[in-house]
Design a protein around this motif. Structure first.
Motif, mmCIF file in Angstrom:
data_model
loop_
_atom_site.group_PDB
_atom_site.id
_atom_site.type_symbol
_atom_site.label_atom_id
_atom_site.label_comp_id
_atom_site.label_asym_id
_atom_site.label_seq_id
_atom_site.Cartn_x
_atom_site.Cartn_y
_atom_site.Cartn_z
ATOM 1 N N TYR A 1 66.966 55.241 13.206
ATOM 2 C CA TYR A 1 67.696 56.099 14.182
ATOM 3 C C TYR A 1 68.668 57.120 14.565
ATOM 4 O O TYR A 1 69.808 55.969 13.970
ATOM 5 N N LEU A 2 68.969 57.869 14.718
ATOM 6 C CA LEU A 2 69.786 58.642 15.119
ATOM 7 C C LEU A 2 69.737 59.024 16.317
ATOM 8 O O LEU A 2 68.557 59.502 17.122
ATOM 9 N N ILE A 3 70.480 58.768 17.284
ATOM 10 C CA ILE A 3 69.915 59.242 18.935
ATOM 11 C C ILE A 3 71.058 61.126 18.515
ATOM 12 O O ILE A 3 72.536 61.291 18.302
ATOM 13 N N ILE A 4 70.450 61.583 19.583
ATOM 14 C CA ILE A 4 70.648 62.762 19.550
ATOM 15 C C ILE A 4 70.754 63.307 21.070
ATOM 16 O O ILE A 4 70.453 63.275 21.718
ATOM 17 N N SER A 5 72.046 64.038 21.566
ATOM 18 C CA SER A 5 72.497 64.704 22.139
ATOM 19 C C SER A 5 71.693 65.810 22.481
ATOM 20 O O SER A 5 72.472 67.385 21.624
ATOM 21 N N THR A 6 71.146 66.531 23.616
ATOM 22 C CA THR A 6 70.237 67.839 23.734
ATOM 23 C C THR A 6 70.946 68.390 25.541
ATOM 24 O O THR A 6 70.692 67.315 26.539
ATOM 25 N N THR A 7 70.778 69.457 25.293
ATOM 26 C CA THR A 7 71.356 70.242 26.971
ATOM 27 C C THR A 7 69.948 70.253 26.772
ATOM 28 O O THR A 7 69.419 70.993 28.385
ATOM 29 N N LYS A 8 69.062 70.534 25.869
ATOM 30 C CA LYS A 8 67.758 71.440 26.004
ATOM 31 C C LYS A 8 66.286 70.381 25.782
ATOM 32 O O LYS A 8 65.647 70.918 24.423
ATOM 33 N N PRO A 9 66.132 69.181 26.614
ATOM 34 C CA PRO A 9 65.309 67.958 25.741
ATOM 35 C C PRO A 9 63.958 68.877 25.466
ATOM 36 O O PRO A 9 62.895 69.246 25.094
ATOM 37 N N GLU A 10 62.923 70.153 26.602
ATOM 38 C CA GLU A 10 62.263 70.975 26.572
ATOM 39 C C GLU A 10 61.792 71.604 25.041
ATOM 40 O O GLU A 10 60.316 72.057 25.179
ATOM 41 N N THR A 11 62.599 71.530 24.447
ATOM 42 C CA THR A 11 62.641 72.585 22.997
ATOM 43 C C THR A 11 62.211 72.048 22.080
ATOM 44 O O THR A 11 62.054 71.654 20.961
ATOM 45 N N ILE A 12 62.169 70.159 22.401
ATOM 46 C CA ILE A 12 62.019 69.561 21.392
ATOM 47 C C ILE A 12 60.277 69.649 20.543
ATOM 48 O O ILE A 12 60.106 69.933 19.141
ATOM 49 N N LEU A 13 60.061 70.140 20.902
ATOM 50 C CA LEU A 13 58.734 70.868 20.856
ATOM 51 C C LEU A 13 58.489 71.346 19.743
ATOM 52 O O LEU A 13 58.039 71.924 18.651
ATOM 53 N N GLY A 14 60.163 72.482 19.558
ATOM 54 C CA GLY A 14 60.114 73.192 18.997
ATOM 55 C C GLY A 14 61.118 73.074 17.728
ATOM 56 O O GLY A 14 62.081 73.876 16.850
ATOM 57 N N ASP A 15 61.824 71.699 17.585
ATOM 58 C CA ASP A 15 62.671 71.581 16.577
ATOM 59 C C ASP A 15 61.779 71.511 15.300
ATOM 60 O O ASP A 15 61.114 71.191 15.012
ATOM 61 N N SER A 16 63.035 71.998 13.878
ATOM 62 C CA SER A 16 62.796 72.159 13.161
ATOM 63 C C SER A 16 63.691 71.610 11.410
ATOM 64 O O SER A 16 62.878 71.326 10.965
ATOM 65 N N ALA A 17 64.303 70.718 12.440
ATOM 66 C CA ALA A 17 65.075 70.178 11.531
ATOM 67 C C ALA A 17 66.181 69.422 12.184
ATOM 68 O O ALA A 17 66.411 70.092 13.887
ATOM 69 N N ILE A 18 66.866 68.590 11.981
ATOM 70 C CA ILE A 18 68.016 68.120 12.832
ATOM 71 C C ILE A 18 69.273 67.954 12.040
ATOM 72 O O ILE A 18 69.380 67.645 10.392
ATOM 73 N N ALA A 19 70.366 68.881 12.309
ATOM 74 C CA ALA A 19 71.690 69.426 11.263
ATOM 75 C C ALA A 19 72.525 68.180 11.779
ATOM 76 O O ALA A 19 72.798 67.559 12.438
ATOM 77 N N ILE A 20 73.850 67.618 10.507
ATOM 78 C CA ILE A 20 74.526 66.872 10.391
ATOM 79 C C ILE A 20 75.607 67.791 10.150
ATOM 80 O O ILE A 20 75.439 68.581 9.024
ATOM 81 N N ASN A 21 77.089 67.462 10.311
ATOM 82 C CA ASN A 21 78.336 68.227 9.507
ATOM 83 C C ASN A 21 78.315 67.271 8.109
ATOM 84 O O ASN A 21 78.254 65.918 8.336
ATOM 85 N N PRO A 22 78.507 67.730 6.971
ATOM 86 C CA PRO A 22 78.649 67.211 5.906
ATOM 87 C C PRO A 22 79.088 66.901 6.016
ATOM 88 O O PRO A 22 79.885 65.155 5.351
ATOM 89 N N ASN A 23 80.191 66.677 6.467
ATOM 90 C CA ASN A 23 81.644 65.637 6.227
ATOM 91 C C ASN A 23 81.865 64.465 7.188
ATOM 92 O O ASN A 23 82.952 63.606 6.900
ATOM 93 N N ASP A 24 80.435 64.271 7.424
ATOM 94 C CA ASP A 24 80.621 62.616 9.024
ATOM 95 C C ASP A 24 80.093 61.686 8.181
ATOM 96 O O ASP A 24 78.918 62.158 7.975
ATOM 97 N N ASN A 25 80.721 61.038 7.661
ATOM 98 C CA ASN A 25 80.927 59.511 7.291
ATOM 99 C C ASN A 25 79.700 58.967 8.194
ATOM 100 O O ASN A 25 79.082 57.837 7.460
ATOM 101 N N ARG A 26 79.940 59.148 8.936
ATOM 102 C CA ARG A 26 78.993 58.428 10.160
ATOM 103 C C ARG A 26 77.170 58.868 9.861
ATOM 104 O O ARG A 26 76.788 57.559 9.960
ATOM 105 N N TYR A 27 76.846 59.935 9.507
ATOM 106 C CA TYR A 27 75.367 60.212 9.276
ATOM 107 C C TYR A 27 74.814 60.840 7.648
ATOM 108 O O TYR A 27 74.117 61.544 7.488
ATOM 109 N N ASN A 28 76.283 61.354 6.546
ATOM 110 C CA ASN A 28 75.694 62.085 6.258
ATOM 111 C C ASN A 28 75.208 61.289 4.946
ATOM 112 O O ASN A 28 74.106 61.720 4.104
ATOM 113 N N LYS A 29 74.945 60.238 5.055
ATOM 114 C CA LYS A 29 73.974 59.572 4.189
ATOM 115 C C LYS A 29 72.128 60.095 4.563
ATOM 116 O O LYS A 29 71.642 59.113 4.024
#
Length: 170
Positions: free
Chosen positions: A34-62
């Motif tokens: 799983y990925l842990i996502i930090s958000t200030t707007k949990p109420e918009t989770i119903l409208g999520d259409s992607a998770i974005a990761i910086n391509p240079n972030d070696n922790r998550y780019n896989k």
């Protein structure tokens, strides 16, 4: 809701949520990754259409190019790369809710993501999610909202989502 604004800065609460990664679209309950996502707007989770990761972030780019499951509604969305995500800010993973944030909207346009309207002008949830494809403002399809999220205020939605997330995955 005098100004018919869906989100007020006064209502912002920073929370971390977990979204589960799925290698295959039909493999829905892989709770080992799983990925842990930090958000200030949990109420918009119903409208999520992607998770974005910086391509240079070696922790998550896989994870870029894989799918992820949105908790509570089990919608499967892509994990995409975007330079708008700051590697050292919060968790480094950003939920993309294009109908509810300007940066998210720009990311959606660049990546041809769905734009999912959750909250109406009265500051309440819709009974059915209206899902639009990019700049084509014709509705692509509808998705049912679970009954416990229908036609409620943003504050109630926020606290109900946080309660259910804690109950389900924390």
């Amino acid at each position: 809701m005098k100004l018919k604004s869906a989100i007020s800065d006064v209502e912002i609460i920073k929370k971390k949520i977990r979204l589960y990664v799925s290698n295959k679209i039909f493999f829905l309950n892989n709770k080992n990754k799983y990925l842990i996502i930090s958000t200030t707007k949990p109420e918009t989770i119903l409208g999520d259409s992607a998770i974005a990761i910086n391509p240079n972030d070696n922790r998550y780019n896989k994870f870029i190019g894989k799918k992820i499951i949105v908790p509570l509604i089990n919608r499967i969305i892509p994990i995409i790369s975007d330079n708008n995500v700051y590697i050292n800010k919060e968790t480094g993973c950003m939920k993309v809710s294009p109908a509810h944030d300007f940066i998210d909207y720009e990311i959606a346009l660049k990546n041809n993501l769905d734009i999912i309207n959750v909250i109406n002008k009265e500051g309440k949830t819709n009974n059915i999610l209206e899902i639009y494809k990019n700049l084509n403002f014709n509705i692509k399809y509808y998705e049912n909202i679970p009954y416990y999220f229908k036609n409620i205020s943003i504050n109630i939605l926020k606290y109900r989502i946080l309660f259910l997330l804690k109950k389900k995955i924390f």
